[in-house]
Scaffold this active site. Structure first.
Site, PDB file in Angstrom:
ATOM      1  N   GLY A  34       0.816  -1.220   0.000  1.00 44.08           N
ATOM      2  CA  GLY A  34       0.000   0.000   0.000  1.00 44.08           C
ATOM      3  C   GLY A  34       0.845   1.262   0.000  1.00 44.08           C
ATOM      4  O   GLY A  34       0.606   2.167  -0.814  1.00 44.08           O
ATOM      5  N   ASP A  56      -4.855   3.046   7.736  1.00 46.40           N
ATOM      6  CA  ASP A  56      -4.499   1.765   8.354  1.00 46.40           C
ATOM      7  C   ASP A  56      -5.096   1.724   9.747  1.00 46.40           C
ATOM      8  O   ASP A  56      -5.281   2.767  10.387  1.00 46.40           O
ATOM      9  CB  ASP A  56      -2.969   1.626   8.432  1.00 46.40           C
ATOM     10  CG  ASP A  56      -2.530   0.172   8.490  1.00 46.40           C
ATOM     11  OD1 ASP A  56      -1.966  -0.318   7.502  1.00 46.40           O
ATOM     12  OD2 ASP A  56      -2.755  -0.480   9.553  1.00 46.40           O
ATOM     13  N   LEU A  78      -1.229 -15.415  -8.447  1.00 50.24           N
ATOM     14  CA  LEU A  78      -0.752 -16.626  -7.757  1.00 50.24           C
ATOM     15  C   LEU A  78       0.179 -17.420  -8.666  1.00 50.24           C
ATOM     16  O   LEU A  78       1.215 -17.938  -8.237  1.00 50.24           O
ATOM     17  CB  LEU A  78      -1.934 -17.521  -7.350  1.00 50.24           C
ATOM     18  CG  LEU A  78      -2.878 -17.003  -6.271  1.00 50.24           C
ATOM     19  CD1 LEU A  78      -3.922 -18.056  -5.933  1.00 50.24           C
ATOM     20  CD2 LEU A  78      -2.122 -16.620  -5.005  1.00 50.24           C
ATOM     21  N   CYS A 125       5.598 -13.863   0.631  1.00 52.59           N
ATOM     22  CA  CYS A 125       4.577 -14.254  -0.355  1.00 52.59           C
ATOM     23  C   CYS A 125       4.754 -15.592  -1.058  1.00 52.59           C
ATOM     24  O   CYS A 125       3.754 -16.277  -1.282  1.00 52.59           O
ATOM     25  CB  CYS A 125       4.426 -13.142  -1.372  1.00 52.59           C
ATOM     26  SG  CYS A 125       3.701 -11.675  -0.617  1.00 52.59           S
ATOM     27  N   PHE A 126       5.969 -15.966  -1.453  1.00 55.81           N
ATOM     28  CA  PHE A 126       6.093 -17.175  -2.283  1.00 55.81           C
ATOM     29  C   PHE A 126       5.422 -18.383  -1.634  1.00 55.81           C
ATOM     30  O   PHE A 126       4.571 -19.039  -2.221  1.00 55.81           O
ATOM     31  CB  PHE A 126       7.570 -17.484  -2.581  1.00 55.81           C
ATOM     32  CG  PHE A 126       8.143 -16.697  -3.735  1.00 55.81           C
ATOM     33  CD1 PHE A 126       7.350 -15.854  -4.485  1.00 55.81           C
ATOM     34  CD2 PHE A 126       9.477 -16.821  -4.079  1.00 55.81           C
ATOM     35  CE1 PHE A 126       7.862 -15.127  -5.549  1.00 55.81           C
ATOM     36  CE2 PHE A 126      10.006 -16.107  -5.149  1.00 55.81           C
ATOM     37  CZ  PHE A 126       9.206 -15.258  -5.878  1.00 55.81           C
TER      38      PHE A 126
END
Ligand code: NAD
Ligand code: UGA
Length: 458
Positions: free
Chosen positions: A16, A36, A220, A275-276
């Site tokens: 963000g 936030d 993804l 993330c992975f």
């Protein structure tokens, strides 16, 4: 000043913050507000010390903050006054209930949908920026249309492909910007509005539009393909060590085939990052959900090889150092999951530290940006662990150095000086293959690269 459009981003994190700062920087005609729930994070964004380290970020933020970029905790106000809302909240792996350890935890996501519905007073375009399972937009639409309030919401998917450490470069000059929408007149109109924002600086041929499910899934799949490339070369690194081949030479030969490409073929101690793993497990979960067990197993293997590579690294250290690490002093060069970031989420260094501590080694950790996070990550780990920013001090008196992160300062260090300060025999385990192995060997080190024959004096 009157702004052409008001943009809100919910979630002031790694994605963000930088993405919205770039939009504000490139589009002075738009007002961009980032909100936030975490007031400390917002205070940091409004301060001199930003909450994340990212080369070039500070310059972009200071150029726009207070002009057309604002950080705030006033979520309700932000929703009311905005025309376009990006949702960039965290979507971690679920830790409880059905799908625990695999599926995406969508609680933060769903909360924002409900907040938007509760406070919106005019039509809005909602943009999925977070990485989400395919078909999440459908759930979002269902929540947003669950009352008869006559407000129109158009949901778009605009996944983010930036990598940490190069976020600003990636945002300024992206390979592609992907925007998925419903292929209805209203969906296409909303999509055009988002295209118009990016077209302020991204060439039109790099702005890709698609149907909304393709867009959600492409995110993804992109991460899965990238991680698969790393796991492929890491699997081969194990074979190279047995067969006396050199993984760098193999990667070069393979990568020169333009169909395969040379990037993401650096063998390593394993991939990390927030993330992975999470996104592949999410993909695996989706495949299982649709009854595609064989497809699920295929992708699960990418995470399996990554776990194998980290454990293999520890076992290589153990074997090289005469099958015991107890009481030995080991210095980890780097703790961040990759260079140029202070982020340590899922960093292989966490697993390696835990395993080495389990073997009762004493650890010294050095990193130019990630020591605060390292301290937090290893809080509950029993053993003797110290954190020292200066790599010379950190390696002083150690039996071994293990390179965890490919910081460019490490190859430039005076290894003669380091060698003289270490216990002999001195070992180097280069988990990133960034050091000059022959030179280190000539100095007297026993050198253990990834996927290459070791260089030892015995
Ligand atoms: P992050 O944890 O750094 O930031 C998420 C922020 O959202 C947090 O500050 C949190 O307080 C806030 N938040 C949560 N619920 C909220 C609510 N209801 N209202 C307001 N704020 C709320 O996460 P991130 O790394 O920025 O990732 C965000 C998403 O982007 C994830 O889906 C991730 O998979 C994806 N993504 C991340 C990267 C990356 O490099 N980190 C790259 C591409 C995509
Ligand atoms: C990755 C993707 O590259 C981004 O496109 C994506 O947006 C992001 O995930 C996300 O969705 O969060 P990131 O995790 O920030 O970005 O960093 P990468 O450069 O992809 O590196 C990931 C890990 O793989 C690091 O630990 C890195 O050291 C390792 N890596 C990378 C290797 O071990 N070998 C390589 O050849 C390349």
């Amino acid at each position: 000043m009157t702004f052409k459009k008001k943009i809100l981003c919910i979630g002031a994190g790694y994605v963000g913050g930088p993405t919205m700062a770039m939009i504000a920087h490139k589009c002075p005609q738009y007002k961009v507000t980032i909100v936030d729930i975490n007031p400390t994070r917002i205070d940091q964004w409004n301060s001199e010390k930003l909450p994340i380290y990212e080369p070039g970020l500070k310059k972009v933020v200071t150029a726009t903050r207070g002009k057309n970029l604002f950080f705030s905790t006033e979520i309700e106000k932000g929703i009311k006054e905005s025309d376009i809302i990006f949702v960039s909240v965290n979507t971690p792996t679920k830790t409880f209930g059905a799908g625990a350890g695999m599926a995406a935890d969508l609680q933060y996501w769903e909360k924002t949908a409900r907040q938007i519905l509760q406070h919106a007073e005019s039509d809005k375009i909602i943009v999925e920026k977070s990485t989400l399972p395919v078909k999440t937009a459908l759930a979002m639409e269902r929540i947003l249309t669950s009352t008869n309030n006559s407000i129109r919401f158009d949901v778009l998917s605009n996944p983010e492909f930036l990598a940490e450490g190069t976020a600003i470069k990636d945002l300024e000059d992206p390979d592609r910007v992907l925007i998925g929408s419903r292929e209805t007149p209203a969906g296409l109109k909303a999509r055009d509005e988002l295209v118009e924002i990016y077209a302020n600086w991204v060439p039109k041929e790099h702005i890709l539009t698609s149907n909304i499910w393709s867009s959600e899934l492409s995110k993804l799949v992109s991460n899965a393909f990238l991680a698969q490339k790393i796991s492929s070369i890491n699997a081969i690194s194990a074979l190279c060590e047995k067969a006396e081949a050199d993984v760098t030479e193999v990667a070069r030969a393979v990568g020169m085939d333009s169909r395969l490409g040379s990037k993401f073929l650096n063998a390593s101690v394993g991939f990390g990052g927030s993330c992975f793993k999470k996104d592949i497990l999410n993909l695996v979960y989706l495949c299982r959900h649709y009854g595609l067990e064989d497809v699920a197993r295929y992708w699960q293997g990418v995470v399996g090889i990554n776990d194998y590579q980290k454990e293999r690294f520890v076992m290589n250290m153990m074997n090289a150092m005469f099958n015991t690490l107890a009481g030995k002093k080991i210095c980890l060069f780097g703790f961040a999951f990759k260079a140029n970031t202070g982020d340590t989420r899922e960093s292989p260094a966490i697993f390696i530290s835990e395993r080495l501590a389990e073997e009762r080694a004493e650890l010294t950790i050095t990193d130019p940006q990630a020591l605060d996070n390292a301290r937090t990550d290893l809080e509950g780990v029993e053993g003797n662990i110290s954190y020292i920013e200066n790599p010379y001090e950190a390696s002083n008196g150690c039996d071994a150095i293990a390179v965890m992160t490919e910081w460019d300062i490490y190859p430039q260090l005076d290894f003669e000086k380091i060698f003289h300060s270490m216990v002999k025999p001195a070992f180097i385990f280069d988990g990133r293959n960034i050091l000059d192995h022959n030179k280190l060997f000539e100095m007297g080190f026993n050198v253990f690269p990834i996927g290459k024959p070791p260089l030892t004096h015995f």
